[in-house]
Design a protein around this motif. Structure first.
Motif, PDB file in Angstrom:
ATOM      1  N   LEU A  62     115.413  91.894  54.651  1.00 55.86           N
ATOM      2  CA  LEU A  62     116.430  91.087  54.536  1.00 55.86           C
ATOM      3  C   LEU A  62     117.847  91.699  54.214  1.00 55.86           C
ATOM      4  O   LEU A  62     117.748  92.802  53.733  1.00 55.86           O
ATOM      5  CB  LEU A  62     116.217  90.169  53.294  1.00 55.86           C
ATOM      6  CG  LEU A  62     115.115  89.066  53.568  1.00 55.86           C
ATOM      7  CD1 LEU A  62     114.456  88.413  52.143  1.00 55.86           C
ATOM      8  CD2 LEU A  62     115.330  87.957  54.556  1.00 55.86           C
ATOM      9  N   LYS A  63     118.841  91.099  54.949  1.00 61.23           N
ATOM     10  CA  LYS A  63     120.150  91.556  54.644  1.00 61.23           C
ATOM     11  C   LYS A  63     120.663  90.852  53.443  1.00 61.23           C
ATOM     12  O   LYS A  63     120.759  89.747  53.441  1.00 61.23           O
ATOM     13  CB  LYS A  63     120.995  91.596  55.706  1.00 61.23           C
ATOM     14  CG  LYS A  63     120.325  92.336  57.031  1.00 61.23           C
ATOM     15  CD  LYS A  63     120.201  93.760  56.946  1.00 61.23           C
ATOM     16  CE  LYS A  63     119.864  94.378  57.989  1.00 61.23           C
ATOM     17  NZ  LYS A  63     119.144  95.510  57.841  1.00 61.23           N
ATOM     18  N   VAL A  64     121.656  91.348  52.696  1.00 60.92           N
ATOM     19  CA  VAL A  64     122.319  90.656  51.769  1.00 60.92           C
ATOM     20  C   VAL A  64     123.768  90.422  52.561  1.00 60.92           C
ATOM     21  O   VAL A  64     124.424  91.410  52.846  1.00 60.92           O
ATOM     22  CB  VAL A  64     122.517  91.607  50.353  1.00 60.92           C
ATOM     23  CG1 VAL A  64     123.679  90.719  49.469  1.00 60.92           C
ATOM     24  CG2 VAL A  64     121.369  91.773  49.719  1.00 60.92           C
ATOM     25  N   LYS A  65     124.060  89.092  52.346  1.00 65.21           N
ATOM     26  CA  LYS A  65     125.231  88.627  53.153  1.00 65.21           C
ATOM     27  C   LYS A  65     125.986  87.546  52.334  1.00 65.21           C
ATOM     28  O   LYS A  65     125.802  86.309  52.340  1.00 65.21           O
ATOM     29  CB  LYS A  65     124.826  87.846  54.683  1.00 65.21           C
ATOM     30  CG  LYS A  65     125.880  87.904  55.497  1.00 65.21           C
ATOM     31  CD  LYS A  65     125.317  87.414  56.826  1.00 65.21           C
ATOM     32  CE  LYS A  65     126.573  86.724  57.630  1.00 65.21           C
ATOM     33  NZ  LYS A  65     125.749  86.343  59.091  1.00 65.21           N
ATOM     34  N   ALA A 107     119.182  90.018  44.319  1.00 66.63           N
ATOM     35  CA  ALA A 107     118.422  89.502  43.689  1.00 66.63           C
ATOM     36  C   ALA A 107     117.605  88.628  44.548  1.00 66.63           C
ATOM     37  O   ALA A 107     116.203  88.496  44.195  1.00 66.63           O
ATOM     38  CB  ALA A 107     118.905  88.933  42.477  1.00 66.63           C
ATOM     39  N   MET A 108     118.265  87.796  45.136  1.00 64.22           N
ATOM     40  CA  MET A 108     117.434  87.055  46.029  1.00 64.22           C
ATOM     41  C   MET A 108     116.448  87.767  47.276  1.00 64.22           C
ATOM     42  O   MET A 108     115.360  87.483  47.209  1.00 64.22           O
ATOM     43  CB  MET A 108     118.399  86.172  46.913  1.00 64.22           C
ATOM     44  CG  MET A 108     119.042  84.964  46.083  1.00 64.22           C
ATOM     45  SD  MET A 108     119.956  84.012  47.218  1.00 64.22           S
ATOM     46  CE  MET A 108     120.669  82.822  45.881  1.00 64.22           C
ATOM     47  N   LYS A 109     117.007  88.676  47.565  1.00 63.01           N
ATOM     48  CA  LYS A 109     116.075  89.775  48.589  1.00 63.01           C
ATOM     49  C   LYS A 109     114.956  90.163  47.602  1.00 63.01           C
ATOM     50  O   LYS A 109     113.905  90.013  48.263  1.00 63.01           O
ATOM     51  CB  LYS A 109     116.978  90.714  48.914  1.00 63.01           C
ATOM     52  CG  LYS A 109     116.344  91.590  49.843  1.00 63.01           C
ATOM     53  CD  LYS A 109     117.081  92.877  50.318  1.00 63.01           C
ATOM     54  CE  LYS A 109     116.047  94.055  51.014  1.00 63.01           C
ATOM     55  NZ  LYS A 109     117.147  95.122  51.344  1.00 63.01           N
ATOM     56  N   SER A 110     115.161  90.651  46.644  1.00 60.86           N
ATOM     57  CA  SER A 110     113.995  90.950  45.739  1.00 60.86           C
ATOM     58  C   SER A 110     112.971  89.955  45.365  1.00 60.86           C
ATOM     59  O   SER A 110     111.973  90.108  45.564  1.00 60.86           O
ATOM     60  CB  SER A 110     114.565  91.740  44.448  1.00 60.86           C
ATOM     61  OG  SER A 110     113.584  92.000  43.784  1.00 60.86           O
ATOM     62  N   LEU A 111     113.703  88.669  44.876  1.00 61.72           N
ATOM     63  CA  LEU A 111     112.855  87.605  44.799  1.00 61.72           C
ATOM     64  C   LEU A 111     112.111  87.272  45.922  1.00 61.72           C
ATOM     65  O   LEU A 111     110.727  86.667  45.763  1.00 61.72           O
ATOM     66  CB  LEU A 111     113.638  86.428  44.296  1.00 61.72           C
ATOM     67  CG  LEU A 111     112.852  85.061  43.946  1.00 61.72           C
ATOM     68  CD1 LEU A 111     112.026  85.273  42.833  1.00 61.72           C
ATOM     69  CD2 LEU A 111     113.907  83.979  43.567  1.00 61.72           C
ATOM     70  N   ALA A 112     112.678  86.975  47.102  1.00 62.19           N
ATOM     71  CA  ALA A 112     111.780  86.880  48.378  1.00 62.19           C
ATOM     72  C   ALA A 112     110.677  87.755  48.526  1.00 62.19           C
ATOM     73  O   ALA A 112     109.678  87.248  49.010  1.00 62.19           O
ATOM     74  CB  ALA A 112     112.747  86.850  49.663  1.00 62.19           C
ATOM     75  N   GLY A 113     111.173  88.940  48.291  1.00 65.69           N
ATOM     76  CA  GLY A 113     109.878  90.127  48.688  1.00 65.69           C
ATOM     77  C   GLY A 113     108.936  89.911  47.555  1.00 65.69           C
ATOM     78  O   GLY A 113     107.473  90.159  47.884  1.00 65.69           O
ATOM     79  N   THR A 114     109.044  89.681  46.246  1.00 63.06           N
ATOM     80  CA  THR A 114     108.099  89.146  45.011  1.00 63.06           C
ATOM     81  C   THR A 114     107.438  88.163  45.558  1.00 63.06           C
ATOM     82  O   THR A 114     106.016  88.322  45.212  1.00 63.06           O
ATOM     83  CB  THR A 114     108.695  89.269  43.864  1.00 63.06           C
ATOM     84  OG1 THR A 114     109.632  90.184  43.603  1.00 63.06           O
ATOM     85  CG2 THR A 114     107.693  88.903  42.722  1.00 63.06           C
ATOM     86  N   ILE A 115     107.854  87.218  46.046  1.00 64.80           N
ATOM     87  CA  ILE A 115     107.240  85.678  46.358  1.00 64.80           C
ATOM     88  C   ILE A 115     106.169  86.082  47.539  1.00 64.80           C
ATOM     89  O   ILE A 115     104.791  85.843  47.617  1.00 64.80           O
ATOM     90  CB  ILE A 115     108.090  84.805  46.652  1.00 64.80           C
ATOM     91  CG1 ILE A 115     108.761  84.222  45.302  1.00 64.80           C
ATOM     92  CG2 ILE A 115     107.266  83.597  47.475  1.00 64.80           C
ATOM     93  CD1 ILE A 115     109.915  83.245  45.581  1.00 64.80           C
ATOM     94  N   ALA A 116     106.486  86.973  48.621  1.00 66.16           N
ATOM     95  CA  ALA A 116     105.985  87.115  49.770  1.00 66.16           C
ATOM     96  C   ALA A 116     104.735  88.070  49.441  1.00 66.16           C
ATOM     97  O   ALA A 116     103.552  87.948  49.878  1.00 66.16           O
ATOM     98  CB  ALA A 116     106.742  88.106  50.611  1.00 66.16           C
TER      99      ALA A 116
END
Length: 142
Positions: free
Chosen positions: A138-141, A112-121
């Motif tokens: 981005l990798k999920v870690k 969800a954070m990866k997706s959010l970062a992409g949406t914001i960018a």
């Protein structure tokens, strides 16, 4: 003695003919060399023009990439760090701009954070009026 004199005159006559041929040869060689130099100069001029065009194109592209890096990258970084969900010391998000792309690299805690970062960018790119393609690596870690 007369034979020697006749032989000398004959040699001078042959020598004079040789000089005439040599002079004509030099004229012909000079004309050929001048034409060859002219052709070489024209080829060099065309090559220089092509190199100048390529350099201009590369400089223009570099200027555009530099502009992206100077304006778009900081805007996206600021937008991501302003988000309370993404502004977490466990996340490492890097933003790079260039070649008409914005690339997100690093890692986040969740998908969800990866997706959010992409949406914001993507939203920031659109607000800036840019046409850059977003590449979310981005990798999920957890």
């Amino acid at each position: 003695m007369n034979r020697l004199l006749i032989l000398g005159i004959a040699c001078i006559g042959i020598g004079g003919s040789g000089c005439k041929n040599t002079a004509e040869g030099i004229k012909e060689d000079t004309a050929q060399n001048a034409e060859s130099a002219k052709e070489s100069g024209e080829k060099a001029s065309v090559a220089t023009q092509k190199a100048t065009e390529r350099l201009g194109s590369a400089t223009e592209k570099m200027g555009k990439n530099t502009g992206d890096a100077l304006t778009l990258t900081p805007r996206i970084k600021l937008a991501i760090t302003d988000d309370k969900t993404l502004n977490n010391t466990a996340n490492l998000i890097d933003v790079e701009s260039g070649d008409n792309e914005v690339r997100l690299t690093g890692h986040v805690l969740t998908e969800a954070m990866k997706s959010l970062a992409g949406t914001i960018a993507q939203k920031t790119i659109a607000q800036a009026g840019a046409k850059n393609l977003l590449v979310n690596e981005l990798k999920v870690k957890p």
